[in-house]
Write a protein that holds these residues in place. Structure first.
Motif, PDB file in Angstrom:
ATOM      1  N   PHE A  24       0.836  -1.191   0.000  1.00  0.00           N
ATOM      2  CA  PHE A  24       0.000   0.000   0.000  1.00  0.00           C
ATOM      3  C   PHE A  24       0.875   1.246   0.000  1.00  0.00           C
ATOM      4  O   PHE A  24       1.846   1.321   0.751  1.00  0.00           O
ATOM      5  CB  PHE A  24      -0.903  -0.011   1.247  1.00  0.00           C
ATOM      6  CG  PHE A  24      -1.559   1.297   1.530  1.00  0.00           C
ATOM      7  CD1 PHE A  24      -2.666   1.696   0.794  1.00  0.00           C
ATOM      8  CD2 PHE A  24      -1.071   2.153   2.498  1.00  0.00           C
ATOM      9  CE1 PHE A  24      -3.262   2.926   1.036  1.00  0.00           C
ATOM     10  CE2 PHE A  24      -1.663   3.374   2.756  1.00  0.00           C
ATOM     11  CZ  PHE A  24      -2.760   3.763   2.018  1.00  0.00           C
ATOM     12  N   VAL A  25       0.545   2.223  -0.843  1.00  0.00           N
ATOM     13  CA  VAL A  25       1.243   3.512  -0.846  1.00  0.00           C
ATOM     14  C   VAL A  25       0.236   4.599  -0.529  1.00  0.00           C
ATOM     15  O   VAL A  25      -0.864   4.626  -1.088  1.00  0.00           O
ATOM     16  CB  VAL A  25       1.912   3.804  -2.209  1.00  0.00           C
ATOM     17  CG1 VAL A  25       2.517   5.200  -2.228  1.00  0.00           C
ATOM     18  CG2 VAL A  25       2.977   2.753  -2.512  1.00  0.00           C
ATOM     19  N   VAL A  46      -6.848   5.093   5.254  1.00  0.00           N
ATOM     20  CA  VAL A  46      -6.362   3.779   5.670  1.00  0.00           C
ATOM     21  C   VAL A  46      -5.594   3.936   6.971  1.00  0.00           C
ATOM     22  O   VAL A  46      -4.722   4.802   7.091  1.00  0.00           O
ATOM     23  CB  VAL A  46      -5.456   3.148   4.589  1.00  0.00           C
ATOM     24  CG1 VAL A  46      -4.885   1.824   5.071  1.00  0.00           C
ATOM     25  CG2 VAL A  46      -6.227   2.959   3.284  1.00  0.00           C
ATOM     26  N   MET A  47      -5.922   3.098   7.934  1.00  0.00           N
ATOM     27  CA  MET A  47      -5.234   3.077   9.222  1.00  0.00           C
ATOM     28  C   MET A  47      -4.185   1.964   9.191  1.00  0.00           C
ATOM     29  O   MET A  47      -4.470   0.851   8.746  1.00  0.00           O
ATOM     30  CB  MET A  47      -6.214   2.805  10.364  1.00  0.00           C
ATOM     31  CG  MET A  47      -7.406   3.738  10.385  1.00  0.00           C
ATOM     32  SD  MET A  47      -6.953   5.452  10.555  1.00  0.00           S
ATOM     33  CE  MET A  47      -6.727   5.541  12.290  1.00  0.00           C
ATOM     34  N   VAL A  48      -2.979   2.286   9.656  1.00  0.00           N
ATOM     35  CA  VAL A  48      -1.879   1.320   9.685  1.00  0.00           C
ATOM     36  C   VAL A  48      -1.390   1.170  11.110  1.00  0.00           C
ATOM     37  O   VAL A  48      -1.064   2.165  11.771  1.00  0.00           O
ATOM     38  CB  VAL A  48      -0.723   1.774   8.762  1.00  0.00           C
ATOM     39  CG1 VAL A  48       0.475   0.857   8.913  1.00  0.00           C
ATOM     40  CG2 VAL A  48      -1.176   1.826   7.301  1.00  0.00           C
ATOM     41  N   HIS A  49      -1.338  -0.078  11.579  1.00  0.00           N
ATOM     42  CA  HIS A  49      -0.748  -0.393  12.881  1.00  0.00           C
ATOM     43  C   HIS A  49       0.754  -0.522  12.640  1.00  0.00           C
ATOM     44  O   HIS A  49       1.203  -1.494  12.025  1.00  0.00           O
ATOM     45  CB  HIS A  49      -1.330  -1.692  13.448  1.00  0.00           C
ATOM     46  CG  HIS A  49      -2.803  -1.622  13.671  1.00  0.00           C
ATOM     47  ND1 HIS A  49      -3.346  -1.141  14.841  1.00  0.00           N
ATOM     48  CD2 HIS A  49      -3.839  -1.928  12.862  1.00  0.00           C
ATOM     49  CE1 HIS A  49      -4.671  -1.184  14.744  1.00  0.00           C
ATOM     50  NE2 HIS A  49      -4.996  -1.653  13.547  1.00  0.00           N
ATOM     51  N   MET A  50       1.495   0.474  13.091  1.00  0.00           N
ATOM     52  CA  MET A  50       2.924   0.553  12.815  1.00  0.00           C
ATOM     53  C   MET A  50       3.688  -0.560  13.529  1.00  0.00           C
ATOM     54  O   MET A  50       3.351  -0.929  14.656  1.00  0.00           O
ATOM     55  CB  MET A  50       3.454   1.917  13.261  1.00  0.00           C
ATOM     56  CG  MET A  50       2.799   3.078  12.536  1.00  0.00           C
ATOM     57  SD  MET A  50       3.087   4.688  13.319  1.00  0.00           S
ATOM     58  CE  MET A  50       4.863   4.790  13.284  1.00  0.00           C
ATOM     59  N   ILE A  63       3.761   0.775   2.511  1.00  0.00           N
ATOM     60  CA  ILE A  63       3.605  -0.153   3.628  1.00  0.00           C
ATOM     61  C   ILE A  63       3.369  -1.545   3.062  1.00  0.00           C
ATOM     62  O   ILE A  63       2.507  -1.731   2.191  1.00  0.00           O
ATOM     63  CB  ILE A  63       2.388   0.229   4.508  1.00  0.00           C
ATOM     64  CG1 ILE A  63       2.437   1.697   4.931  1.00  0.00           C
ATOM     65  CG2 ILE A  63       2.258  -0.719   5.693  1.00  0.00           C
ATOM     66  CD1 ILE A  63       3.591   2.084   5.806  1.00  0.00           C
ATOM     67  N   ILE A  64       4.101  -2.516   3.549  1.00  0.00           N
ATOM     68  CA  ILE A  64       3.806  -3.919   3.266  1.00  0.00           C
ATOM     69  C   ILE A  64       3.297  -4.500   4.568  1.00  0.00           C
ATOM     70  O   ILE A  64       3.937  -4.364   5.614  1.00  0.00           O
ATOM     71  CB  ILE A  64       5.041  -4.687   2.771  1.00  0.00           C
ATOM     72  CG1 ILE A  64       5.536  -4.091   1.457  1.00  0.00           C
ATOM     73  CG2 ILE A  64       4.709  -6.175   2.606  1.00  0.00           C
ATOM     74  CD1 ILE A  64       6.826  -4.687   0.944  1.00  0.00           C
ATOM     75  N   GLU A  75       1.473  -3.403   9.757  1.00  0.00           N
ATOM     76  CA  GLU A  75       2.719  -3.201   9.018  1.00  0.00           C
ATOM     77  C   GLU A  75       3.745  -4.286   9.321  1.00  0.00           C
ATOM     78  O   GLU A  75       3.988  -4.617  10.471  1.00  0.00           O
ATOM     79  CB  GLU A  75       3.299  -1.838   9.382  1.00  0.00           C
ATOM     80  CG  GLU A  75       4.643  -1.568   8.761  1.00  0.00           C
ATOM     81  CD  GLU A  75       5.301  -0.322   9.302  1.00  0.00           C
ATOM     82  OE1 GLU A  75       6.513  -0.218   9.138  1.00  0.00           O
ATOM     83  OE2 GLU A  75       4.618   0.526   9.889  1.00  0.00           O
ATOM     84  N   MET A  76       4.342  -4.808   8.256  1.00  0.00           N
ATOM     85  CA  MET A  76       5.497  -5.701   8.379  1.00  0.00           C
ATOM     86  C   MET A  76       6.773  -4.903   8.149  1.00  0.00           C
ATOM     87  O   MET A  76       7.764  -5.085   8.853  1.00  0.00           O
ATOM     88  CB  MET A  76       5.400  -6.843   7.363  1.00  0.00           C
ATOM     89  CG  MET A  76       4.204  -7.742   7.573  1.00  0.00           C
ATOM     90  SD  MET A  76       3.898  -8.830   6.171  1.00  0.00           S
ATOM     91  CE  MET A  76       5.244  -9.972   6.322  1.00  0.00           C
ATOM     92  N   THR A  77       6.716  -4.033   7.141  1.00  0.00           N
ATOM     93  CA  THR A  77       7.850  -3.174   6.809  1.00  0.00           C
ATOM     94  C   THR A  77       7.335  -1.948   6.063  1.00  0.00           C
ATOM     95  O   THR A  77       6.210  -1.965   5.548  1.00  0.00           O
ATOM     96  CB  THR A  77       8.905  -3.932   5.958  1.00  0.00           C
ATOM     97  OG1 THR A  77      10.075  -3.135   5.822  1.00  0.00           O
ATOM     98  CG2 THR A  77       8.366  -4.309   4.605  1.00  0.00           C
TER      99      THR A  77
END
Length: 104
Positions: A24-25, A46-50, A63-64, A75-77
């Motif tokens: 995702f970008v 979009v919400m990302v759990h860092m 985000i991958i 997030e993995m990386t």
């Protein structure tokens, strides 16, 4: 760390990729604790759990990670994509990639 093959998505594709690892970008709009909020290439949120130790140093990020049932991403990386990135053109590429997956 070896990462699985990932498909590129925008916010509209989150529902159909629950449980999958995606790429995702987006444009970073804010962060609170370990949650980052992004504007997607299709103008969705979009919400990302860092991940622990995530380094968000630029306005645009890739985000991958794995899509959760609530349409957030674990997030993995991540990769800094700079302060200038054309999300509109990127979204057009994502749409084409869905139609012609063998090319992408």
């Amino acid at each position: 760390m070896t990462l699985p093959t990932t498909k590129r998505i925008n916010s509209a594709m989150l529902q159909s990729t629950i449980g999958e690892t995606v790429r995702f970008v987006g444009e970073l709009k804010g962060r609170q604790d370990n949650i980052a909020t992004f504007l997607s290439s299709d103008k969705g949120t979009v919400m990302v759990h860092m991940s622990d130790g995530a380094q968000y140093g630029t306005k645009f990020m890739e985000i991958i990670g794995t899509v959760n049932g609530d349409r957030s991403i674990n997030e993995m990386t991540s990769t800094n994509f700079g302060h200038s990135f054309d999300l509109e053109t990127y979204d057009a590429m994502i749409v084409k990639a869905q139609k012609f997956p063998s090319v992408f």
